[in-house]
Design an enzyme around this catalytic site. Structure first.
Site, PDB file in Angstrom:
ATOM      1  N   ARG A 290      15.217  -6.932  12.109  1.00 37.26           N
ATOM      2  CA  ARG A 290      14.970  -6.312  11.121  1.00 37.26           C
ATOM      3  C   ARG A 290      15.166  -6.979   9.903  1.00 37.26           C
ATOM      4  NH1 ARG A 290      19.146  -1.527   9.142  1.00 37.26           N
ATOM      5  NH2 ARG A 290      20.362  -3.524   8.715  1.00 37.26           N
TER       6      ARG A 290
ATOM      7  N   ARG B 238       8.094  18.055   5.628  1.00 36.84           N
ATOM      8  CA  ARG B 238       8.312  18.102   6.847  1.00 36.84           C
ATOM      9  C   ARG B 238       9.163  19.544   6.965  1.00 36.84           C
ATOM     10  NH1 ARG B 238       8.243  11.929   8.789  1.00 36.84           N
ATOM     11  NH2 ARG B 238       6.071  11.817   9.422  1.00 36.84           N
TER      12      ARG B 238
ATOM     13  N   HIS C 197      15.207   7.098   3.154  1.00 39.62           N
ATOM     14  CA  HIS C 197      14.180   7.545   4.261  1.00 39.62           C
ATOM     15  C   HIS C 197      14.345   6.985   5.589  1.00 39.62           C
ATOM     16  CE1 HIS C 197      10.180   8.473   5.721  1.00 39.62           C
ATOM     17  NE2 HIS C 197       9.725   7.321   5.799  1.00 39.62           N
TER      18      HIS C 197
ATOM     19  N   ASP D  53       9.355  13.666   4.291  1.00 44.10           N
ATOM     20  CA  ASP D  53      10.557  14.222   4.939  1.00 44.10           C
ATOM     21  C   ASP D  53      10.766  15.682   4.300  1.00 44.10           C
ATOM     22  OD1 ASP D  53      12.057  11.384   5.998  1.00 44.10           O
ATOM     23  OD2 ASP D  53      11.105  11.490   4.046  1.00 44.10           O
TER      24      ASP D  53
END
Ligand code: NAD
Length: 317
Positions: free
Chosen positions: A92, A155, A179, A152
């Protein structure tokens, strides 16, 4: 700042997310001039041609072309959807460093152009990339916005509307925080029109409804992974979320949206970009709209901010 007679948007990154945004912009007639920029110039040119061929069926006229960073000079918004994908086995941290380099190659020429508008960032991890954009640009953080948890939240509203069989536009509930995995729903603040969702659950017998809410929250958190498993990427929802934010800016709407914003003491946090309800208008973030969180929600929010601080600390700019 935002000129009302010619609303100009520059989009950097004409991949799936960028072009879903561009397509939704065109279909909603949300700006007057749209410039497409990509490191792959040919791709930006092809996309501009394709969109232009839909103009005859669009609600309003729009000037669309593949351009360069010089075109940012008089733009109202520069939207960044550019990024590189994770290589197999890449950490990452390495991916973040590569994306930070991509952002340097974008933000610096945008600023050099004399751009004096608002940056809107969608590239993941969006809270981190937005903070990087703010640092690289030297802009007032109120003019650097991330898409945060807008998608989000959309949703969540869809799933709650479905659960209670109520139009999702009458659901006022938010996903806040990173997020990503540490995002959460402060249920104490969730309303169905004028009624608290938790009170509705109590009337309904309690326990069962609350486990439904937990299931809905976890479905929201896992939605991106589910979509990626089924079709490799997500793009329509985020494209429409970006248009919603764009309209709030260009229309000087003062709309409440859970964008990623730099906190300056709100919720006891500072120096971190995170998704929270904000009032958005033509100047960017007018202010963070603070909610009365419970102690437990406050602790969850702090934990999410800590995750973001730790990730940001890994990057060398
Ligand atoms: P994609 O690979 O389809 O597109 C990325 C584009 O960026 C490509 O066209 C590429 O050429 C361009 N690009 C790369 N380096 C560049 C540079 N230096 N300058 C200009 N352009 C450059 O990817 P995608 O599916 O469109 O996703 C884009 C980003 O959006 C990813 O980071 C993804 O994780 C993110 N995303 C965010 C959300 C959200 O809610 N914020 C949702 C979905 C996806």
């Amino acid at each position: 700042m935002v000129t009302r007679d010619n609303r100009k948007v520059v989009l950097v990154g004409t991949g799936m997310v960028g072009m879903s945004y561009a397509y939704a912009l065109l279909n909603q007639g949300a700006c007057d001039e749209l410039v497409l920029i990509d490191v792959n110039r040919q791709r930006a040119e092809g996309e501009a041609m394709d969109l232009n061929h839909g103009l005859a069926f669009a609600p309003t006229s729009m000037k669309i072309y593949a351009g360069s960073y010089d075109d940012c000079t008089d733009a109202d918004i520069v939207v960044i959807c550019a990024g590189v994908a994770q290589k197999p086995g890449e950490s990452r941290r390495d991916l973040l460093s590569r994306n930070a380099a991509v952002f340097r190659s974008i933000v610096e020429p945008v600023v050099r152009s004399g751009f004096n508008g608002i940056f809107l960032v969608a590239t993941n991890p969006v809270d981190i990339m937005t903070r990087i954009t703010c640092a690289l640009s030297g802009f007032n953080p109120r003019r650097v916005i991330g898409s945060g948890t807008v998608l989000d939240t959309a949703r969540l509203r869809f799933l709650l509307g479905d659960f209670f069989t109520v139009d999702s536009r009458n659901v006022h509930a938010y996903v806040i925080g990173e997020h990503g995995d540490s995002e959460f729903v402060p249920w104490s603040q969730a309303m169905l029109a004028t009624r608290p969702v938790l009170a509705l659950c109590e009337e309904d017998g309690g326990d069962c409804c609350e486990c439904d809410l937990r299931r809905i929250e976890s479905n929201v958190r896992d939605a991106a992974q589910q979509i990626i498993k089924a079709k490799n990427a997500t793009y329509y929802g985020i494209g429409m979320s970006l248009v919603r934010i764009t309209k709030a800016i260009l229309g000087d709407e003062n709309s409440v949206l859970t964008v990623s914003a730099m906190l300056h003491g709100e919720y006891g946090e500072s120096g971190v970009y995170v998704g929270v309800p904000c009032i958005v208008n033509r100047n960017g973030i007018r202010r963070v709209h603070t909610m009365a969180l419970t102690d437990e929600e406050q602790a969850q929010f702090h934990a999410s901010c800590e995750v973001l601080r730790d990730v940001y600390a890994e990057i060398e700019l």
